[in-house]
Design an enzyme around this catalytic site. Sequence first.
Site, PDB file in Angstrom:
ATOM      1  N   HIS A 298      -1.791   1.402   6.799  1.00 46.55           N
ATOM      2  CA  HIS A 298      -2.214   1.628   5.422  1.00 46.55           C
ATOM      3  C   HIS A 298      -1.792   3.020   4.963  1.00 46.55           C
ATOM      4  O   HIS A 298      -1.389   3.861   5.782  1.00 46.55           O
ATOM      5  CB  HIS A 298      -3.737   1.458   5.315  1.00 46.55           C
ATOM      6  CG  HIS A 298      -4.236   1.334   3.912  1.00 46.55           C
ATOM      7  ND1 HIS A 298      -3.655   0.526   2.961  1.00 46.55           N
ATOM      8  CD2 HIS A 298      -5.296   1.936   3.278  1.00 46.55           C
ATOM      9  CE1 HIS A 298      -4.325   0.616   1.831  1.00 46.55           C
ATOM     10  NE2 HIS A 298      -5.316   1.472   1.986  1.00 46.55           N
TER      11      HIS A 298
ATOM     12  N   CYS B   7       0.819  -1.214   0.000  1.00 45.80           N
ATOM     13  CA  CYS B   7       0.000   0.000   0.000  1.00 45.80           C
ATOM     14  C   CYS B   7       0.855   1.267   0.000  1.00 45.80           C
ATOM     15  O   CYS B   7       0.495   2.260  -0.651  1.00 45.80           O
ATOM     16  CB  CYS B   7      -0.956  -0.005   1.193  1.00 45.80           C
ATOM     17  SG  CYS B   7      -0.160  -0.102   2.806  1.00 45.80           S
TER      18      CYS B   7
ATOM     19  N   ASP C 248      -7.887   5.777  -3.075  1.00 45.54           N
ATOM     20  CA  ASP C 248      -7.055   4.669  -2.604  1.00 45.54           C
ATOM     21  C   ASP C 248      -6.846   3.699  -3.769  1.00 45.54           C
ATOM     22  O   ASP C 248      -7.701   2.871  -4.072  1.00 45.54           O
ATOM     23  CB  ASP C 248      -7.734   3.952  -1.439  1.00 45.54           C
ATOM     24  CG  ASP C 248      -6.857   2.873  -0.813  1.00 45.54           C
ATOM     25  OD1 ASP C 248      -5.904   2.433  -1.464  1.00 45.54           O
ATOM     26  OD2 ASP C 248      -7.143   2.470   0.334  1.00 45.54           O
TER      27      ASP C 248
END
EC number: 3.4.-.-
Length: 658
Positions: free
Chosen positions: A264, A222, A279
């Site tokens: 994250h 991520c 995202d």
Amino acid sequence: MELKKDSNAVSIDMLLIVHSEKRRAAQGAHMDPQADPGALLQRRGGFQGVGNGIRKWQKLEGNDLYGNLAEKQHPQQPQVITSYDNQGTQLTVEVHPRDAMPQFLKKFSLAKRDKNGNMRPRQPGGKDAHAYPWDRSSLKSMPLDLRQFEKLDTYASQVTVKSGLDELVSDLLQEADSDLERVRAIWIWICHHIEYDIEAAQEKDRQAFKPTDILRTQKTNCDGYAGLFERMCRIAGVQCVTVPGYSKGFGYQTGQSFSGEFDHAWNAVYLEGRWHLLDSTWGSGLLDTATSKFTFLYNEFYFLTHPALFIEDHFPDNKNWQLLKPPQSLRQFENNMYHKSEFYNKGMLSAHPETSIIRTVNGKATITIESCAPTLFMFMLNGKQEHGLLSLRKNGMKLEVYPPTMGTHKLQIFAKGNSDIYSSVLEYTIKCNYVDLGVQLPAELHQPVGPSWFSEQMGIVKPSHPDPIIHTSDGRCSISFGVEEGISVLASLHGDDGPITEETQRRYIFQLHREKRTELKVHLPHAGKFALKIFVKKRQEPGNYVFVFNYLLCCANTKVNWPMFPECFGNWGQDNELLEPLSGVLPANRNVPFKLKLHGIAKALVKGQDTWPLTLNHEGYWEGSCSTAGCQEVYVMVLENANHNFYSYILKYKVNTQ
């Protein structure tokens, strides 16, 4: 330690590392984002904890990225360390040998960086904030017509890497005319080409990657997704920042709390005078919890998501990056109901209760969902489609769950939407401290229960019983509904009294058809709860019958002991009507009267030990009687053509030998 501050610079007389860590290491507590810059001076050792992978990635990239711009100079010269916190404050520190005279350097900066990365992008303010809770206006934070991206999306998804990142961005922007389209092209390319690196994600010290490594392997975690997106946006001249924080993603357990290092990272982009969230990690695909394998599956939801929805599974390290008014606390984030992205993708609007943990009341938990259009739902309790009543509504559904045991249970709710696939949209934890033994639902009671918009869509209209539960005191009931032209109906009865053949499942139901309405006469074999399943199919089309819905039939009378109806053969016409005898088992040594309405036949008779003809009366019914003496079976037979002598069997009765 002495901290000196004026309008130009900050100087300190001992070696320090300055960084933008927002948590106290010992307590794991969050610092006030508006804290004095001096409070950002942390213990020695560089960037620690928060967004560890992001920090490492930035360090590998050197001075091109925000946040880790330390410049090592000659030992005799002052060392200059510059950092930016998440509020955009530039903190520059001169480190001098003791007793040396510091030189004033640069001032604090709240300005914007340009596309070359020289200045920090504008930080979010009041005009960036959206109202909380969600106002149901849109899934996006700005007005979008996704059809405008069709050509651009197709183009961007097909662009290939030729050399470096700059050339890739240049190729992507060939079809982009605005900052929004530039962001879209970058988003589409990353979501369709970069695979989630599961091994890197599972490492405690989460590895992060250089853009060059990501382009080569086309895999990252991520941090790498967010860092690559930020870098590509900057090359394209679009303001973008990486936002670390907590997430309700892979491995999340309903009701869990969050502490320690953030798990994250995502991005914020500046478009049309306002910050927006996205995202690309979660936009690219899914991770299978069972196999830990990544599958590319594009998810539009996480592109410029409305902040009031984004906060459901993304909690940033800096509350300003929530882009909400009022912002949510970490405790609220932990306790708030988590609606998966598919909840909104499938057209859901709200769910009640709004907490992820439900305590039963008198052994029952009730959940309702509101949707913007008719939607099919299903549920699973502890992995099985049992112990619940799910009824469809025009704009949503209602589910009543009766856990079979005390303790904690996992409830999953799925929705179908416009696709042919059911997707998980909600998960609840149900805590049950009482079990109502009187509510034991048949294992074969499938979903949905009761007629609805879906049964109407399948050709069943105007039911005599609109409610899903039917109570009968004598074990008999009659249910009717309109049936559209060309539709065939099939029904079967299911209880929990041991194995029943497919034939007997239908023999407790006798089906009649009158003037475009179908009637189901039901006789229950004993007291208890039964599922009456309704199936349909188009007569002219091949294939099997399709399940539409079921009723729950309840009878508390323990004296009920109805026999089966007579067996029907293929020549029993859909419009035929049986008045008597309805019982499929006839008494021995009796004269039994028969009365039927039969269409399109020349003659009718009843055959036992002997043969007895039926006569047609003035009301259109075939009548007569038959003796059951000396036989075990009795048949009703018809002659369809008076010129022929071949009779067809249409009904079969058994004779009670006792």
